[in-house]
Design a protein around this motif. Structure first.
Motif, PDB file in Angstrom:
ATOM      1  N   ALA A  15       2.745  14.780  -8.071  1.00 21.46           N
ATOM      2  CA  ALA A  15       2.096  14.724  -6.673  1.00 21.46           C
ATOM      3  C   ALA A  15       0.771  15.601  -6.707  1.00 21.46           C
ATOM      4  CB  ALA A  15       3.058  15.408  -5.650  1.00 21.46           C
ATOM      5  N   ALA A  16       0.885  16.883  -7.322  1.00 27.26           N
ATOM      6  CA  ALA A  16      -0.288  17.698  -7.374  1.00 27.26           C
ATOM      7  C   ALA A  16      -1.703  16.824  -8.203  1.00 27.26           C
ATOM      8  CB  ALA A  16      -0.025  18.914  -8.036  1.00 27.26           C
ATOM      9  N   LEU A  17      -1.087  16.210  -9.188  1.00 31.11           N
ATOM     10  CA  LEU A  17      -1.899  15.454 -10.111  1.00 31.11           C
ATOM     11  C   LEU A  17      -2.667  14.247  -9.404  1.00 31.11           C
ATOM     12  CD1 LEU A  17      -3.170  14.709 -12.974  1.00 31.11           C
ATOM     13  CD2 LEU A  17      -1.379  13.174 -13.336  1.00 31.11           C
ATOM     14  N   LEU A  18      -1.736  13.599  -8.515  1.00 29.67           N
ATOM     15  CA  LEU A  18      -2.426  12.743  -7.610  1.00 29.67           C
ATOM     16  C   LEU A  18      -3.189  13.159  -6.462  1.00 29.67           C
ATOM     17  CD1 LEU A  18      -2.269   9.630  -6.915  1.00 29.67           C
ATOM     18  CD2 LEU A  18      -0.149  10.051  -5.743  1.00 29.67           C
ATOM     19  N   ARG A  19      -3.108  14.214  -6.047  1.00 28.10           N
ATOM     20  CA  ARG A  19      -4.162  14.932  -4.892  1.00 28.10           C
ATOM     21  C   ARG A  19      -5.241  15.208  -5.762  1.00 28.10           C
ATOM     22  NH1 ARG A  19       0.898  17.018  -2.976  1.00 28.10           N
ATOM     23  NH2 ARG A  19       0.750  18.956  -4.437  1.00 28.10           N
ATOM     24  N   GLU A  31     -12.084   3.927  -6.571  1.00 32.78           N
ATOM     25  CA  GLU A  31     -10.635   3.698  -6.205  1.00 32.78           C
ATOM     26  C   GLU A  31      -9.752   4.446  -7.422  1.00 32.78           C
ATOM     27  OE1 GLU A  31      -9.809  -0.285  -5.441  1.00 32.78           O
ATOM     28  OE2 GLU A  31     -11.747  -0.651  -4.214  1.00 32.78           O
ATOM     29  N   LEU A  32      -8.410   4.558  -6.999  1.00 33.55           N
ATOM     30  CA  LEU A  32      -7.428   4.818  -7.741  1.00 33.55           C
ATOM     31  C   LEU A  32      -6.743   3.812  -8.389  1.00 33.55           C
ATOM     32  CD1 LEU A  32      -6.093   8.291  -6.527  1.00 33.55           C
ATOM     33  CD2 LEU A  32      -7.918   7.728  -8.195  1.00 33.55           C
ATOM     34  N   VAL A  33      -6.396   3.863  -9.705  1.00 34.68           N
ATOM     35  CA  VAL A  33      -5.600   2.818 -10.455  1.00 34.68           C
ATOM     36  C   VAL A  33      -4.324   3.536 -10.936  1.00 34.68           C
ATOM     37  CG1 VAL A  33      -4.971   1.190 -12.031  1.00 34.68           C
ATOM     38  CG2 VAL A  33      -7.254   1.238 -11.117  1.00 34.68           C
ATOM     39  N   LEU A  34      -3.158   3.546 -10.045  1.00 34.89           N
ATOM     40  CA  LEU A  34      -1.900   4.162 -10.424  1.00 34.89           C
ATOM     41  C   LEU A  34      -1.224   3.403 -11.474  1.00 34.89           C
ATOM     42  CD1 LEU A  34      -0.911   4.891  -6.859  1.00 34.89           C
ATOM     43  CD2 LEU A  34      -2.559   6.173  -8.102  1.00 34.89           C
ATOM     44  N   MET A  77       4.804   7.646  -4.078  1.00 36.33           N
ATOM     45  CA  MET A  77       4.420   8.754  -4.394  1.00 36.33           C
ATOM     46  C   MET A  77       2.953   8.815  -3.609  1.00 36.33           C
ATOM     47  SD  MET A  77       4.436  11.678  -6.007  1.00 36.33           S
ATOM     48  CE  MET A  77       5.674  11.650  -7.041  1.00 36.33           C
ATOM     49  N   ALA A  78       2.343   7.508  -3.521  1.00 42.80           N
ATOM     50  CA  ALA A  78       0.873   7.518  -2.945  1.00 42.80           C
ATOM     51  C   ALA A  78       0.968   7.477  -1.447  1.00 42.80           C
ATOM     52  CB  ALA A  78       0.263   6.033  -3.431  1.00 42.80           C
ATOM     53  N   THR A  79       1.976   6.809  -1.004  1.00 41.50           N
ATOM     54  CA  THR A  79       2.098   6.737   0.435  1.00 41.50           C
ATOM     55  C   THR A  79       2.268   8.432   1.033  1.00 41.50           C
ATOM     56  OG1 THR A  79       2.647   4.613   0.418  1.00 41.50           O
ATOM     57  CG2 THR A  79       3.360   6.115   2.489  1.00 41.50           C
ATOM     58  N   GLU A  80       3.287   8.962   0.201  1.00 40.08           N
ATOM     59  CA  GLU A  80       3.791  10.415   0.615  1.00 40.08           C
ATOM     60  C   GLU A  80       2.635  11.564   0.441  1.00 40.08           C
ATOM     61  OE1 GLU A  80       7.402  11.270  -1.558  1.00 40.08           O
ATOM     62  OE2 GLU A  80       8.295   9.869  -0.215  1.00 40.08           O
ATOM     63  N   ASP A  85      -8.123   7.964   3.282  1.00 39.28           N
ATOM     64  CA  ASP A  85      -9.251   7.954   2.704  1.00 39.28           C
ATOM     65  C   ASP A  85      -9.705   7.296   1.284  1.00 39.28           C
ATOM     66  OD1 ASP A  85      -9.980   9.090   5.094  1.00 39.28           O
ATOM     67  OD2 ASP A  85      -9.971  11.216   4.318  1.00 39.28           O
ATOM     68  N   VAL A  86      -8.738   7.174   0.583  1.00 42.97           N
ATOM     69  CA  VAL A  86      -8.684   6.958  -0.864  1.00 42.97           C
ATOM     70  C   VAL A  86      -8.143   5.202  -1.057  1.00 42.97           C
ATOM     71  CG1 VAL A  86      -8.183   7.278  -3.408  1.00 42.97           C
ATOM     72  CG2 VAL A  86      -8.627   9.233  -1.444  1.00 42.97           C
ATOM     73  N   ALA A  87      -8.706   4.464  -1.472  1.00 45.41           N
ATOM     74  CA  ALA A  87      -8.304   3.097  -1.856  1.00 45.41           C
ATOM     75  C   ALA A  87      -7.590   3.340  -3.217  1.00 45.41           C
ATOM     76  CB  ALA A  87      -9.259   2.101  -1.855  1.00 45.41           C
ATOM     77  N   TRP A  88      -6.227   2.666  -3.213  1.00 45.56           N
ATOM     78  CA  TRP A  88      -5.453   2.746  -4.525  1.00 45.56           C
ATOM     79  C   TRP A  88      -4.771   1.352  -5.060  1.00 45.56           C
ATOM     80  CZ3 TRP A  88      -0.293   2.200  -3.533  1.00 45.56           C
ATOM     81  CH2 TRP A  88       0.014   2.718  -2.252  1.00 45.56           C
ATOM     82  N   SER A  89      -4.430   1.208  -6.016  1.00 47.32           N
ATOM     83  CA  SER A  89      -3.711  -0.100  -6.433  1.00 47.32           C
ATOM     84  C   SER A  89      -2.749   0.363  -7.574  1.00 47.32           C
ATOM     85  CB  SER A  89      -4.528  -1.278  -7.199  1.00 47.32           C
ATOM     86  OG  SER A  89      -5.056  -0.696  -7.919  1.00 47.32           O
ATOM     87  N   VAL A  90      -1.446  -0.306  -7.729  1.00 47.81           N
ATOM     88  CA  VAL A  90      -0.478   0.048  -8.733  1.00 47.81           C
ATOM     89  C   VAL A  90      -0.582  -0.843  -9.745  1.00 47.81           C
ATOM     90  CG1 VAL A  90       1.674   0.410  -9.006  1.00 47.81           C
ATOM     91  CG2 VAL A  90       0.817   1.263  -6.887  1.00 47.81           C
TER      92      VAL A  90
END
Length: 150
Positions: A15-19, A31-34, A77-80, A85-90
């Motif tokens: 979670a910290a890494l994702l932030r 954008e982030l690619v998870l 994890m992304a939703t929580e 403000d950040v676009a993401w895809s999985v």
């Protein structure tokens, strides 16, 4: 700027890494690619579980739906963790082990020039004897690598 790939692992610090990746993405306008990989063993467990559920429901689940386990983890994890403000895809994947080459392939195929990943504290001897996938990622990826050591 191209996109950034975040290696999503089900362990402390994710979670910290994702932030941290989200702060980068917001500032850089990317954008982030998870990237959510399953090991072969985790994938087989997901298939077995879906088969059991399918027998109860009298329904067949596809192997592709087993990858949903990896997608659901990253999405939850992304939703929580992330705000709007950040676009993401999985992107879900199956690998025997999480190896640097798989991360690099995923990043390159999605035009990412930055990778965020978790690292482990190891002694210099441990790295020399056992190798270190994080070190391989840093040395072989043609972009930036941010490592959050837990």
């Amino acid at each position: 700027m191209r996109d950034a790939l975040v290696v999503m692992e089900d362990r402390e610090g994710c979670a910290a890494l994702l932030r941290e990746a989200a702060a980068y993405a917001a500032g850089a306008g990317t954008e982030l690619v998870l990237y959510s990989p399953l090991t072969g063993e985790e994938y087989e467990e997901a298939i077995e579980t879906l088969d059991e559920i399918g027998r109860i429901e009298n329904r067949d689940y596809s192997d592709e739906e087993a990858l949903g386990v990896a997608r659901q983890f990253a999405e939850r994890m992304a939703t929580e963790t992330l705000d709007g403000d950040v676009a993401w895809s999985v992107v879900a994947d199956v690998n025997e082990e999480l190896e640097a080459r798989h991360v690099i392939e995923a990043a390159e195929s999605r035009d990412c020039d930055h990778v965020f990943t978790l690292g482990r504290r190891r002694s210099p001897t441990g790295k020399a004897v056992f190798g270190d996938e994080t070190q391989r990622l840093i040395l072989n990826f043609e972009g930036y690598v941010t490592v959050k050591v837990e």
